[in-house]
Design a protein around this motif. Structure first.
Motif, short mmCIF file in Angstrom:
data_model
loop_
_atom_site.label_atom_id
_atom_site.label_comp_id
_atom_site.label_asym_id
_atom_site.label_seq_id
_atom_site.Cartn_x
_atom_site.Cartn_y
_atom_site.Cartn_z
N TRP A 70 0.83 -1.21 0.00
CA TRP A 70 0.00 0.00 0.00
C TRP A 70 0.86 1.26 0.00
N SER A 71 2.02 1.20 0.65
CA SER A 71 2.94 2.35 0.62
C SER A 71 3.38 2.66 -0.80
N ILE A 72 3.61 1.60 -1.58
CA ILE A 72 4.01 1.78 -2.98
C ILE A 72 2.86 2.42 -3.76
N THR A 73 1.65 1.91 -3.54
CA THR A 73 0.48 2.46 -4.24
C THR A 73 0.27 3.92 -3.88
N TYR A 74 0.36 4.26 -2.59
CA TYR A 74 0.15 5.65 -2.19
C TYR A 74 1.29 6.56 -2.64
N ALA A 75 2.50 6.02 -2.78
CA ALA A 75 3.60 6.82 -3.32
C ALA A 75 3.30 7.18 -4.78
N ARG A 76 2.76 6.22 -5.54
CA ARG A 76 2.38 6.50 -6.93
C ARG A 76 1.30 7.58 -6.97
N LEU A 77 0.31 7.46 -6.10
CA LEU A 77 -0.77 8.45 -6.07
C LEU A 77 -0.24 9.83 -5.67
N ASP A 78 0.75 9.86 -4.78
CA ASP A 78 1.39 11.13 -4.42
C ASP A 78 2.06 11.76 -5.64
N LEU A 79 2.76 10.93 -6.42
CA LEU A 79 3.41 11.43 -7.65
C LEU A 79 2.39 12.02 -8.61
N GLU A 80 1.29 11.29 -8.81
CA GLU A 80 0.26 11.76 -9.73
C GLU A 80 -0.38 13.04 -9.23
N SER A 81 -0.62 13.12 -7.94
CA SER A 81 -1.21 14.32 -7.35
C SER A 81 -0.31 15.54 -7.56
N LYS A 82 0.98 15.37 -7.32
CA LYS A 82 1.93 16.47 -7.53
C LYS A 82 1.96 16.90 -8.99
N TYR A 83 1.93 15.92 -9.89
CA TYR A 83 1.95 16.21 -11.32
C TYR A 83 0.72 17.02 -11.74
N TYR A 84 -0.47 16.57 -11.32
CA TYR A 84 -1.69 17.27 -11.74
C TYR A 84 -1.84 18.62 -11.06
N LYS A 85 -1.32 18.74 -9.85
CA LYS A 85 -1.35 20.04 -9.19
C LYS A 85 -0.48 21.03 -9.95
N GLN A 86 0.71 20.59 -10.35
CA GLN A 86 1.61 21.44 -11.13
C GLN A 86 0.99 21.76 -12.49
N LEU A 87 0.39 20.77 -13.12
CA LEU A 87 -0.24 20.97 -14.42
C LEU A 87 -1.40 21.95 -14.31
N GLY A 88 -2.17 21.87 -13.23
CA GLY A 88 -3.29 22.78 -13.02
C GLY A 88 -2.85 24.22 -12.87
N LYS A 89 -1.76 24.44 -12.16
CA LYS A 89 -1.24 25.80 -12.00
C LYS A 89 -0.77 26.36 -13.34
N ARG A 90 -0.11 25.52 -14.14
CA ARG A 90 0.37 25.96 -15.44
C ARG A 90 -0.80 26.29 -16.35
N ALA A 91 -1.83 25.44 -16.35
CA ALA A 91 -3.00 25.67 -17.20
C ALA A 91 -3.72 26.95 -16.79
N GLN A 92 -3.78 27.20 -15.49
CA GLN A 92 -4.44 28.41 -15.01
C GLN A 92 -3.70 29.66 -15.49
N MET A 93 -2.37 29.62 -15.47
CA MET A 93 -1.59 30.77 -15.95
C MET A 93 -1.76 30.95 -17.45
N GLU A 94 -1.78 29.86 -18.21
CA GLU A 94 -1.98 29.95 -19.66
C GLU A 94 -3.36 30.50 -19.97
N HIS A 95 -4.36 30.07 -19.22
CA HIS A 95 -5.72 30.55 -19.44
C HIS A 95 -5.81 32.05 -19.19
N ALA A 96 -5.19 32.53 -18.13
CA ALA A 96 -5.23 33.96 -17.83
C ALA A 96 -4.55 34.76 -18.94
#
Length: 143
Positions: A70-96
């Motif tokens: 489960w630690s491995i699974t949650y580490a993967r989910l942490d990676l994905e969460s960080k990626y989408y959070k970063q992607l969301g911030k970039r998309a928000q700046m591009e949209h503005a």
């Protein structure tokens, strides 16, 4: 934990749970399996495996411990969460940056009853961009 020997890493990356999560991370983050493996190992070592000694970690891997899986699974989910959070911030700046004012005279709109409304100010806003297609909305202000 700062140092994990090569034997433990080899045991870990040969574990089915690790391979599955590595492949899922590669697909979600659009990485090669090798890069996803490295990212997942970094996340595990820097965050999820901090509480274990080297010998404890080796024993858990050999035993195919469910909590470690489960630690491995949650580490993967942490990676994905960080990626989408970063992607969301970039998309928000591009949209503005894509907001654009347009003013070209007066537009007259007629309703079903024959009444006319004059529009002198309007703003085009790019609402969504997917590949090279745009969803555009127009906001109007009547005179």
């Amino acid at each position: 934990m700062k140092n994990i020997n090569d034997d433990i890493i080899k045991q870990l990356i040969s574990w089915r749970t690790f391979k599955t999560n590595q492949h899922l991370a590669a697909n979600q983050l659009k990485l090669s399996d090798k890069d996803a493996s490295q990212e997942l190992l970094n996340e595990l070592i820097s965050h999820r495996f901090k509480k274990y000694t080297t010998s404890e970690l080796s024993d858990l891997i050999k035993a195919h411990d469910a909590n470690l899986g489960w630690s491995i699974t949650y580490a993967r989910l942490d990676l994905e969460s960080k990626y989408y959070k970063q992607l969301g911030k970039r998309a928000q700046m591009e949209h503005a940056a894509e907001l654009e004012d347009v003013s070209t005279g007066v537009i007259k709109l007629n309703d079903d009853n024959g009444n006319t409304t004059s529009i002198s100010e309007f703003k085009w806003i790019i609402v969504n961009k997917v590949d090279s297609f745009y969803e555009i909305s127009c906001f109007l202000k009547s005179i």
